[in-house]
Write an enzyme that holds these catalytic residues in place. Structure first.
Site, mmCIF file in Angstrom:
data_model
loop_
_atom_site.group_PDB
_atom_site.id
_atom_site.type_symbol
_atom_site.label_atom_id
_atom_site.label_comp_id
_atom_site.label_asym_id
_atom_site.label_seq_id
_atom_site.Cartn_x
_atom_site.Cartn_y
_atom_site.Cartn_z
ATOM 1 N N ASN A 199 0.845 -1.196 0.000
ATOM 2 C CA ASN A 199 0.000 0.000 0.000
ATOM 3 C C ASN A 199 0.881 1.246 0.000
ATOM 4 O O ASN A 199 1.978 1.266 0.581
ATOM 5 C CB ASN A 199 -1.016 0.009 1.151
ATOM 6 C CG ASN A 199 -0.415 -0.174 2.532
ATOM 7 O OD1 ASN A 199 0.609 -0.814 2.706
ATOM 8 N ND2 ASN A 199 -1.062 0.409 3.525
ATOM 9 N N CYS A 242 -4.077 0.699 -2.531
ATOM 10 C CA CYS A 242 -3.952 -0.540 -1.750
ATOM 11 C C CYS A 242 -2.861 -1.438 -2.341
ATOM 12 O O CYS A 242 -2.549 -1.365 -3.533
ATOM 13 C CB CYS A 242 -5.251 -1.323 -1.761
ATOM 14 S SG CYS A 242 -6.583 -0.584 -0.822
ATOM 15 N N GLU A 285 -3.007 -4.610 -3.037
ATOM 16 C CA GLU A 285 -3.517 -5.510 -4.079
ATOM 17 C C GLU A 285 -3.541 -4.808 -5.430
ATOM 18 O O GLU A 285 -3.141 -5.364 -6.454
ATOM 19 C CB GLU A 285 -4.928 -5.983 -3.728
ATOM 20 C CG GLU A 285 -5.018 -6.781 -2.440
ATOM 21 C CD GLU A 285 -5.249 -5.910 -1.202
ATOM 22 O OE1 GLU A 285 -4.751 -4.767 -1.167
ATOM 23 O OE2 GLU A 285 -5.911 -6.382 -0.277
ATOM 24 N N CYS A 302 -10.238 -4.877 0.207
ATOM 25 C CA CYS A 302 -11.370 -3.938 0.187
ATOM 26 C C CYS A 302 -12.214 -4.177 -1.069
ATOM 27 O O CYS A 302 -11.806 -4.888 -2.005
ATOM 28 C CB CYS A 302 -10.872 -2.498 0.252
ATOM 29 S SG CYS A 302 -10.281 -1.848 -1.327
HETATM 30 N N1 THU Z 1 -5.204 -1.441 2.590
HETATM 31 C C1 THU Z 1 -4.643 -2.251 1.638
HETATM 32 O O1 THU Z 1 -3.574 -1.949 1.092
HETATM 33 N N2 THU Z 1 -5.263 -3.405 1.328
HETATM 34 C C2 THU Z 1 -6.358 -3.897 1.970
HETATM 35 O O2 THU Z 1 -6.800 -4.990 1.670
HETATM 36 C C3 THU Z 1 -7.005 -3.099 3.026
HETATM 37 C C4 THU Z 1 -6.465 -1.730 3.219
HETATM 38 C C5 THU Z 1 -4.473 -0.236 2.998
HETATM 39 C C6 THU Z 1 -5.018 1.067 2.527
HETATM 40 C C7 THU Z 1 -4.478 2.017 3.585
HETATM 41 O O3 THU Z 1 -3.152 2.385 3.237
HETATM 42 C C8 THU Z 1 -4.410 1.177 4.849
HETATM 43 O O4 THU Z 1 -4.451 -0.177 4.416
HETATM 44 C C9 THU Z 1 -5.504 1.442 5.838
HETATM 45 O O5 THU Z 1 -6.745 1.399 5.216
#
Ligand code: THU
Length: 138
Positions: free
Chosen positions: A43, A54, A56, A92
């Site tokens: 992320n 994110c 992913e 998400c």
């Molecule tokens: N986040 C991800 O990278 N992947 C997920 O599956 C859930 C959330 C990140 C986004 C943000 O930088 C942090 O986690 C908090 O939401």
């Protein structure tokens, strides 16, 4: 080491590069292409919060930008940098929809892991039932 564990190990590696100075929630992903190549992502947060990407989607966008658009599986590890024992981190909704664009919902595997040996495997169809995808626009 089985193929899930190998992918989880790479997701754990990717997590180390997470840029999460605001949430302190670090996520790593390792996306296995049908070409056998693993595309890693973390992320990447932003002072303007909605500009955050994110882990992913970082992995998917990296793969697609390298010319790979077919995938087998993704391993995801995420949790607060403040805790040693992380919980399972589910993708998400936006990331599930990005997966839907490129993956067969019944076949694509999503591996959620707390460690190399503690993981659960889902299909995309399980995490995104009755989805809207490219076929709807044909
Ligand atoms: N986040 C991800 O990278 N992947 C997920 O599956 C859930 C959330 C990140 C986004 C943000 O930088 C942090 O986690 C908090 O939401």
């Amino acid at each position: 080491m089985n193929r899930y564990e190998e992918l989880v190990e790479m997701a754990l590696e990717a997590r180390k590069l997470a840029y999460a100075p605001y949430s302190k929630f670090k996520v790593g992903a390792a996306l296995l292409g049908k070409n056998g190549v693993v595309y890693k992502g973390c992320n990447i947060e932003n002072a303007s919060y909605p500009a955050t990407n994110c882990a992913e989607r970082t992995a998917f966008f990296s793969a697609v930008s390298e010319g790979q658009k077919e995938f087998e599986a993704i391993a995801i590890v995420g949790g607060s940098e403040k805790v040693k024992d992380i919980e399972f981190c589910a993708p998400c909704g936006v990331c599930r929809q990005v997966m839907r664009e490129f993956c067969n919902p019944e076949k694509f595997e999503i591996i959620l892991a707390r460690s190399k040996t503690d993981y659960k495997v889902f299909t995309l169809a399980e995490l995104l039932p009755m989805s809207f995808g490219p076929d709807n626009l044909r």
